[in-house]
Design an enzyme around this catalytic site. Sequence first.
Site, PDB file in Angstrom:
ATOM      1  N   GLU A  98      -3.749  15.487  30.592  1.00 31.84           N
ATOM      2  CA  GLU A  98      -2.752  15.290  29.540  1.00 31.84           C
ATOM      3  C   GLU A  98      -1.355  15.291  30.165  1.00 31.84           C
ATOM      4  O   GLU A  98      -1.129  15.882  31.222  1.00 31.84           O
ATOM      5  CB  GLU A  98      -2.954  16.432  28.512  1.00 31.84           C
ATOM      6  CG  GLU A  98      -2.155  16.442  27.253  1.00 31.84           C
ATOM      7  CD  GLU A  98      -2.017  15.155  26.453  1.00 31.84           C
ATOM      8  OE1 GLU A  98      -1.690  14.107  27.032  1.00 31.84           O
ATOM      9  OE2 GLU A  98      -2.141  15.232  25.222  1.00 31.84           O
ATOM     10  N   ASP A  99      -0.431  14.609  29.513  1.00 29.81           N
ATOM     11  CA  ASP A  99       0.922  14.510  30.063  1.00 29.81           C
ATOM     12  C   ASP A  99       1.741  15.775  29.821  1.00 29.81           C
ATOM     13  O   ASP A  99       2.359  16.306  30.740  1.00 29.81           O
ATOM     14  CB  ASP A  99       1.663  13.282  29.507  1.00 29.81           C
ATOM     15  CG  ASP A  99       1.649  13.201  27.976  1.00 29.81           C
ATOM     16  OD1 ASP A  99       1.020  14.065  27.317  1.00 29.81           O
ATOM     17  OD2 ASP A  99       2.257  12.261  27.425  1.00 29.81           O
ATOM     18  N   ASP A 102       3.392  20.570  24.091  1.00 25.71           N
ATOM     19  CA  ASP A 102       4.572  21.073  23.396  1.00 25.71           C
ATOM     20  C   ASP A 102       4.113  22.157  22.417  1.00 25.71           C
ATOM     21  O   ASP A 102       3.915  23.303  22.804  1.00 25.71           O
ATOM     22  CB  ASP A 102       5.276  19.901  22.705  1.00 25.71           C
ATOM     23  CG  ASP A 102       6.580  20.295  22.042  1.00 25.71           C
ATOM     24  OD1 ASP A 102       6.923  21.485  22.058  1.00 25.71           O
ATOM     25  OD2 ASP A 102       7.272  19.414  21.491  1.00 25.71           O
ATOM     26  N   PHE A 151      13.386  17.496  25.139  1.00 27.98           N
ATOM     27  CA  PHE A 151      12.609  16.273  25.026  1.00 27.98           C
ATOM     28  C   PHE A 151      12.742  15.479  26.317  1.00 27.98           C
ATOM     29  O   PHE A 151      13.833  15.142  26.735  1.00 27.98           O
ATOM     30  CB  PHE A 151      13.048  15.431  23.829  1.00 27.98           C
ATOM     31  CG  PHE A 151      12.029  14.374  23.507  1.00 27.98           C
ATOM     32  CD1 PHE A 151      10.894  14.682  22.786  1.00 27.98           C
ATOM     33  CD2 PHE A 151      12.194  13.075  23.978  1.00 27.98           C
ATOM     34  CE1 PHE A 151       9.930  13.728  22.528  1.00 27.98           C
ATOM     35  CE2 PHE A 151      11.227  12.110  23.728  1.00 27.98           C
ATOM     36  CZ  PHE A 151      10.095  12.435  22.999  1.00 27.98           C
ATOM     37  N   ARG A 164       8.540   4.880  29.852  1.00 27.83           N
ATOM     38  CA  ARG A 164       7.311   5.312  30.521  1.00 27.83           C
ATOM     39  C   ARG A 164       7.313   4.955  32.001  1.00 27.83           C
ATOM     40  O   ARG A 164       6.663   5.607  32.805  1.00 27.83           O
ATOM     41  CB  ARG A 164       6.085   4.640  29.870  1.00 27.83           C
ATOM     42  CG  ARG A 164       5.792   5.105  28.452  1.00 27.83           C
ATOM     43  CD  ARG A 164       4.392   4.633  28.046  1.00 27.83           C
ATOM     44  NE  ARG A 164       4.177   4.694  26.617  1.00 27.83           N
ATOM     45  CZ  ARG A 164       3.754   5.760  25.947  1.00 27.83           C
ATOM     46  NH1 ARG A 164       3.543   6.884  26.587  1.00 27.83           N
ATOM     47  NH2 ARG A 164       3.562   5.715  24.654  1.00 27.83           N
TER      48      ARG A 164
HETATM   49  P1  IMP Z   1       2.031  18.792  20.874  1.00 24.94           P
HETATM   50  O1  IMP Z   1       0.915  18.460  19.950  1.00 24.94           O
HETATM   51  O2  IMP Z   1       3.254  19.276  20.138  1.00 24.94           O
HETATM   52  O3  IMP Z   1       1.628  19.736  21.980  1.00 24.94           O
HETATM   53  O4  IMP Z   1       2.510  17.431  21.530  1.00 24.94           O
HETATM   54  C1  IMP Z   1       1.775  16.829  22.515  1.00 24.94           C
HETATM   55  C2  IMP Z   1       2.013  15.331  22.598  1.00 24.94           C
HETATM   56  O5  IMP Z   1       3.302  14.968  22.098  1.00 24.94           O
HETATM   57  C3  IMP Z   1       1.994  14.913  24.047  1.00 24.94           C
HETATM   58  O6  IMP Z   1       0.713  14.426  24.401  1.00 24.94           O
HETATM   59  C4  IMP Z   1       3.040  13.822  24.105  1.00 24.94           C
HETATM   60  O7  IMP Z   1       2.463  12.560  23.854  1.00 24.94           O
HETATM   61  C5  IMP Z   1       3.999  14.145  22.996  1.00 24.94           C
HETATM   62  N1  IMP Z   1       5.194  14.889  23.490  1.00 24.94           N
HETATM   63  C6  IMP Z   1       5.442  16.213  23.373  1.00 24.94           C
HETATM   64  N2  IMP Z   1       6.613  16.551  23.934  1.00 24.94           N
HETATM   65  C7  IMP Z   1       7.121  15.397  24.435  1.00 24.94           C
HETATM   66  C8  IMP Z   1       8.320  15.097  25.173  1.00 24.94           C
HETATM   67  O8  IMP Z   1       9.171  15.942  25.490  1.00 24.94           O
HETATM   68  N3  IMP Z   1       8.478  13.794  25.509  1.00 24.94           N
HETATM   69  C9  IMP Z   1       7.575  12.816  25.215  1.00 24.94           C
HETATM   70  N4  IMP Z   1       6.449  13.060  24.543  1.00 24.94           N
HETATM   71  C10 IMP Z   1       6.210  14.343  24.148  1.00 24.94           C
HETATM   72 MG    MG Z   2       0.230  12.328  24.840  1.00 23.17          MG
END
Ligand code: IMP
Ligand code: MG
Length: 182
Positions: A98-99, A102, A151, A164
């Site tokens: 996973e990238d 958050d 972000f 990207r």
């Molecule tokens: P979460 O569900 O809040 O943990 O968000 C996870 C997903 O949101 C990641 O797989 C990313 O695709 C996207 N995401 C979360 N934070 C960022 C950020 O700072 N930049 C770009 N994409 C983000």
């Molecule tokens: Mg993602």
Amino acid sequence: MDSDIREILVDEQQIARRVKELGEEISRDYAGRPLVLVCILRGAVVFMADLLRAITIPVTIDFMAISSYGNNVRSSGVVRILKDLDGSIEGKDVLIVEDIIDSGLTLAYLLENLRSRRPNSLEVCVLLDKQVPRKASLPIRYTGFTIPDAFVVGYGLDYAEKYRNLPYVGILKPEVYSEVQS
Ligand code: IMP
Ligand code: MG
């Protein structure tokens, strides 16, 4: 593109070094086991391509696309599967690639979903772990970098599908996303 970036958080050399270390660690940990790397599209695609080549044991790959954000900068909590895995993971050793984590909502959903398919093991490798308070702790086996709650874009990560292709991870200037949202 570069002019929309406030600050470079992780540069190309740092990423390359860390990805190599992660590849070595994963190769050691999974030696002799049939490893499946599951790349979460689209953000993890750049990390996946590099990590895959840093792994020195036999490995197969599969892809899953999910959506949780739309074009917003905050997670909605609503996760949808846009593309499911092609293969079965039953009885296999699975590593989710996973990238960024958050809120952790996306990962929590993924873990529950993939666990129900009865893999032999299920672990997570994430490039970026944001330092944010979370309700439940997440079982992250491999972390590239821990970053502050900002972000970020680049190295696969987007804002509204842009940035990207930046080779580094950087913090987007806040005025950039307020412009796009208004
Ligand atoms: P979460 O569900 O809040 O943990 O968000 C996870 C997903 O949101 C990641 O797989 C990313 O695709 C996207 N995401 C979360 N934070 C960022 C950020 O700072 N930049 C770009 N994409 C983000
Ligand atoms: Mg993602």
